[in-house]
Every structure is written in structure tokens, then in C-alpha cells.
Design a protein around this motif. Structure first.
Motif, PDB file in Angstrom:
ATOM      1  N   ILE A   1       2.320  72.244 -61.459  1.00  0.00           N
ATOM      2  CA  ILE A   1       1.271  71.336 -61.017  1.00  0.00           C
ATOM      3  C   ILE A   1       1.590  70.808 -59.625  1.00  0.00           C
ATOM      4  O   ILE A   1       2.724  70.870 -59.166  1.00  0.00           O
ATOM      5  N   GLY A   2       0.584  70.279 -58.972  1.00  0.00           N
ATOM      6  CA  GLY A   2       0.745  69.744 -57.629  1.00  0.00           C
ATOM      7  C   GLY A   2      -0.593  69.702 -56.925  1.00  0.00           C
ATOM      8  O   GLY A   2      -1.574  70.308 -57.367  1.00  0.00           O
ATOM      9  N   LYS A   3      -0.662  68.967 -55.829  1.00  0.00           N
ATOM     10  CA  LYS A   3      -1.904  68.840 -55.089  1.00  0.00           C
ATOM     11  C   LYS A   3      -2.274  70.157 -54.426  1.00  0.00           C
ATOM     12  O   LYS A   3      -1.443  71.058 -54.287  1.00  0.00           O
ATOM     13  N   ASN A   4      -3.539  70.266 -53.997  1.00  0.00           N
ATOM     14  CA  ASN A   4      -3.964  71.432 -53.235  1.00  0.00           C
ATOM     15  C   ASN A   4      -3.101  71.569 -51.987  1.00  0.00           C
ATOM     16  O   ASN A   4      -2.847  70.596 -51.285  1.00  0.00           O
TER      17      ASN A   4
ATOM     18  N   THR B   1       2.564  59.460 -58.725  1.00  0.00           N
ATOM     19  CA  THR B   1       2.897  59.688 -57.325  1.00  0.00           C
ATOM     20  C   THR B   1       1.824  60.437 -56.552  1.00  0.00           C
ATOM     21  O   THR B   1       1.682  60.260 -55.345  1.00  0.00           O
ATOM     22  N   ASP B   2       1.044  61.289 -57.236  1.00  0.00           N
ATOM     23  CA  ASP B   2       0.155  62.185 -56.495  1.00  0.00           C
ATOM     24  C   ASP B   2      -1.322  62.030 -56.813  1.00  0.00           C
ATOM     25  O   ASP B   2      -2.166  62.131 -55.936  1.00  0.00           O
ATOM     26  N   LEU B   3      -1.644  61.817 -58.080  1.00  0.00           N
ATOM     27  CA  LEU B   3      -3.044  61.960 -58.469  1.00  0.00           C
ATOM     28  C   LEU B   3      -3.889  60.750 -58.124  1.00  0.00           C
ATOM     29  O   LEU B   3      -5.020  60.875 -57.674  1.00  0.00           O
TER      30      LEU B   3
ATOM     31  N   PHE C   1       7.014  72.311 -63.759  1.00  0.00           N
ATOM     32  CA  PHE C   1       7.536  72.089 -62.416  1.00  0.00           C
ATOM     33  C   PHE C   1       6.460  71.371 -61.594  1.00  0.00           C
ATOM     34  O   PHE C   1       5.275  71.672 -61.722  1.00  0.00           O
ATOM     35  N   ILE C   2       6.874  70.449 -60.738  1.00  0.00           N
ATOM     36  CA  ILE C   2       5.953  69.768 -59.824  1.00  0.00           C
ATOM     37  C   ILE C   2       6.223  70.279 -58.414  1.00  0.00           C
ATOM     38  O   ILE C   2       7.366  70.269 -57.952  1.00  0.00           O
ATOM     39  N   MET C   3       5.161  70.735 -57.731  1.00  0.00           N
ATOM     40  CA  MET C   3       5.310  71.216 -56.366  1.00  0.00           C
ATOM     41  C   MET C   3       4.695  70.235 -55.381  1.00  0.00           C
ATOM     42  O   MET C   3       3.652  69.633 -55.651  1.00  0.00           O
ATOM     43  N   SER C   4       5.356  70.089 -54.230  1.00  0.00           N
ATOM     44  CA  SER C   4       4.856  69.210 -53.182  1.00  0.00           C
ATOM     45  C   SER C   4       5.359  69.720 -51.842  1.00  0.00           C
ATOM     46  O   SER C   4       6.577  69.889 -51.652  1.00  0.00           O
TER      47      SER C   4
END
Length: 425
Positions: free
Chosen positions: A81-84, A264-266, A241-244
Motif C-alpha cells: 500500500i501507499g499513495k499514488n 500518516t498518509d491517508l 509493506f508500506i511504500m513511500s
């Protein structure tokens, strides 16, 4: 714990923006010698560039992936998962050998089937049936093996009527259905799935998630699943896993990863800047329980009062042509309920000639403890006029709602609290 089937060490992928060449023939030849002949990293890539699409850089090099290390074991269903723009799709393309890494090493044991984009791996001029055989052959299967799965694939895809039609005439939804059916049924050891399932309808998404659960838990095959749908991630995966900005986190248990990601992200800061407005009517201000703050605490079971002030008065005739909605979403960004003046048959009986605010009272807020965000949406005279995404947030605090000392947990038992009467006979 199963054996390791995917091992990634110091993986990086760089892209150059704008001019591709180095600027001189000698440097182009030096790059070719280093990367293609010796298999080394590109000597002209600048070190330290981060993949932050929101900021400008002096360099033309973007590191989509940077120094990534992780392992995945056989039979695991792992979410990413992670933002675009975080690098999720690039990582899957590298793992699927669609594009090569700039540096680092990947070790994969077993056949890999990928579903990354609509139509990936399909030949547009071939029929659906011919593409099934083509994909099976790419995976190293014999014609007899493919034929034994053919009826099952066609039935799962729901494309039987069009199976002998060239796939270039398929809709995106039909293409995804057939592509997923092929990837899931031709027995790859590793299945890689990107956000592409979002193209399908709700029924097919549920069917696809069920099939992936069966593949992972029942058949012991490995799944890498990228999605922005936290509900799908929760139902399918055991770890995430979290991607950034091209980097990847350690592997977390799914619940822990989602909670960290959401914090933190959403959820961005609440702001009226997250709005779309068309026309001359829009929400000017919002009060929650007579307070202007857009973040409010609310005890489970208490009343909730919301007041939405418009930018101008509307007449009695205009108010009947106005439809106002508030959609509440939970921490997984999943809609849990919607309220609207259109759901109240007494609304048009409001007394007066001019109105400038809409008020709604929920006598008893009956959702479990947690954070909920509300998006407002308004139509006027049968046309859209205003939307505020994440207009306000409710921090709902637990209480002894049933007066029994027992309270459900949202992630296990659902969000709703229903009054009930039990008897024993």
C-alpha cells in the motif's frame, strides 16, 4: 514458515526526465558499456534523488525505487500500500520482468503470473480463447494442461458469449475478467495483482478476492496484491509493506500496517480546499454541536447536531430543489452510512420564505468507537453544485451503550450498534 520464494536486495530503479541521452556520444557509449555489457549501475545517475512528485528538483533523474530489501515466503498473501506515485506499480513491473532494475538483485523461485494493467499480456487481434492458450504457453504449460482448465477459466470470467471474439472489442471490464481468470487458473506459483481489479464491478471484485484467498490459503501459492482499497487488503492479506517515495517499510501485520498508513498518509489536514464547486450555491461554513472546529469528539450514543450554512439565502421554491448529502466513512475510507434532506419526508414542510442554513440532528449516534470523516455533497435544481471531501471528522469515544458493560469492536464486529430485544423460552 514456508521457504523464501521472492528475495529482493538493494533494488533501485531510476528514470530520467526529459532528454534521454547523456549529451555526448562518448558518455552514451560509457553508459552502454557499464549497464549493458558489464551489468553495473548507470555511472551518470545522480545519487540521493528522492521520488517526491510534489516538489521540484534540479536533477532530471527520479528514483522510483531506492535501496529496497524484502523477502516473501511461499503461501503468503502480502499487500503493498501507499499513495499514488510511491513506486508500487514500478516494483511490480520489475518483479514481473517487464522492466529491468537500475541496480540490485531479485531472486524468484517459481512461475510468475502478473495482472498489472488492463490487457497486459493479451494480443489484441487474437480471440479470448486464443489468448488463454497464448498466456498458458508463456507460463510454460502444455496445450493439454491449458485445455483441462479452459472451461473453468471461461466460466469464471463470465465472457463465454464473447470468448471467440478478438479481445480488442472487449470492454475494459471484460478484459480484466478474462485476464484475471487466466492468471488465477493457470497455476502460477506466484500471482502479482495491481489495482487493475478496481475496473471490474463489485460482484467480480468479491469473486476475485475469494479466488485469491483460495489460491493463497488453500493451494499454498504466493500473492502480491497492490490496492488502495483497505477493505480488500484486510480481507486478503496477512502482512503488508508500506511504500513511500520509492522506499519500502518492514513487513507489518495487516491491521498494524493499515493503522500506521491511515495515520500518516491517508487523512490529510481538514480543509475546505478539498472541494469542488459549480454554480453560485455552496456551503460557506459548518458547525458541529454548535462549534466551528472541524474535529469533534462524540460519545457513542449521544446526539449529533450538524449545521451547514450556505453562502446565500434560498427561497421556499428553491429549497425544494436542493438535495444535500453527508457521507460518513470509517478509518478504512469505507462508507458506513449517508444522511440527506431527501431522506426526511418532513423537510419540505419547513416554515419561512428564505433559508440560509441546513440543520440535521441524529438523536443517537450509534457507531462503535473510532474516527469517522464526513464528505458533503449538494445538488441544486437537478445539477451538481458543491462537494467538500473530508469536510469534518468525528472522534467517537466508547461508552456503555447497551448498559451491559459489553461493547463490540469495530474491526471484528462491524460499525453499527443496534438496539435489540432477546428472550429465552
Amino acid at each position: 514458515m514456508g521457504k523464501t520464494v521472492i528475495k529482493v536486495e538493494q533494488l533501485s530503479k531510476a528514470y530520467q526526465i526529459g532528454q534521454i541521452g547523456t549529451g555526448t556520444l562518448s558518455r552514451d557509449l560509457e553508459r552502454f558499456w557499464a549497464t549493458k555489457i558489464r551489468g553495473k549501475a548507470d555511472p551518470f545517475l545522480k545519487v540521493g534523488e528522492t521520488n517526491d512528485r510534489s516538489s521540484k528538483s534540479e536533477s532530471n533523474v527520479v528514483w522510483s525505487l531506492k535501496d529496497i530489501n524484502f523477502e516473501v515466503n511461499q503461501g503468503e498473501a502480502v499487500g503493498i500500500i501507499g499513495k499514488n506515485g510511491a513506486g508500487k506499480s514500478t516494483l511490480l513491473k520489475v518483479l514481473s520482468q517487464i522492466t529491468s532494475p537500475s541496480s540490485g538483485e531479485i531472486k524468484i523461485k517459481g512461475r510468475v503470473a502478473s495482472l498489472l494493467e488492463v490487457g497486459t499480456g493479451f494480443h489484441a487481434e487474437l480471440t479470448g480463447r486464443e489468448n488463454i492458450y497464448l498466456n498458458g504457453a508463456i507460463l510454460g504449460m502444455t496445450r493439454r494442461e491449458i485445455s483441462s482448465k479452459l472451461d473453468e477459466i471461461i466460466d469464471f470470467s463470465g465472457c463465454e458469449r464473447y470468448i471467440d471474439t478478438p479481445v480488442k472489442r472487449y470492454s475494459s471490464g471484460m478484459t480484466v475478467r478474462l485476464a484475471f481468470a487466466v492468471a488465477a487458473h493457470l497455476e502460477p506459483e506466484i500471482l502479482i495483482v495491481d489495482e487493475v481489479l478496481a475496473v471490474g464491478d463489485a460482484e467480480f471484485q468479491k469473486k476475485a478476492i475469494g479466488k485469491m484467498q483460495a489460491i493463497s490459503r488453500g493451494e499454498g501459492r504466493t500473492i502480491l496484491f497492490v490496492s488502495h482499497d483497505m477493505t480488500a487488503i484486510t480481507s486478503l492479506t496477512n502482512s503488508v509493506f508500506i511504500m513511500s517515495q520509492g522506499h519500502i517499510s518492514q513487513k507489518y501485520p495487516t491491521d498494524q500496517a493499515i493503522q500506521h498508513y491511515l495515520k500518516t498518509d491517508l487523512f490529510p489536514a481538514l480543509s475546505f480546499s478539498n472541494r469542488k464547486t459549480e454554480g453560485d450555491l455552496y456551503v460557506d461554513s459548518i458547525q458541529i454541536d454548535e462549534q466551528d472546529s472541524m474535529q469533534q469528539q462524540l460519545v457513542v450514543g449521544n446526539a449529533l447536531q450538524m449545521t451547514f450554512r450556505l453562502n446565500r439565502p434560498v427561497t421556499q421554491k428553491e429549497i425544494t430543489a436542493l438535495a444535500f448529502y453527508v457521507v460518513f466513512r470509517n478509518e478504512l475510507n469505507f462508507p458506513v452510512f449517508t444522511i440527506s434532506n431527501r431522506y426526511d419526508p418532513t423537510f419540505n414542510d419547513s416554515k419561512g420564505t428564505h433559508f440560509q442554513q441546513l440543520s440535521c440532528v441524529l438523536p443517537q449516534f450509534s457507531l462503535t468507537e473510532g474516527k469517522y470523516r464526513a464528505t458533503t455533497w449538494m445538488a441544486f435544481k437537478n445539477g451538481f453544485c458543491d462537494e467538500i471531501t473530508d469536510a469534518f471528522e468525528l472522534d467517537v469515544i466508547s461508552s456503555d451503550y447497551f448498559k451491559t458493560g459489553q461493547m463490540p469492536i469495530a474491526r471484528k464486529h462491524g460499525a453499527y450498534l443496534l438496539n435489540q430485544n432477546w428472550t429465552a423460552q
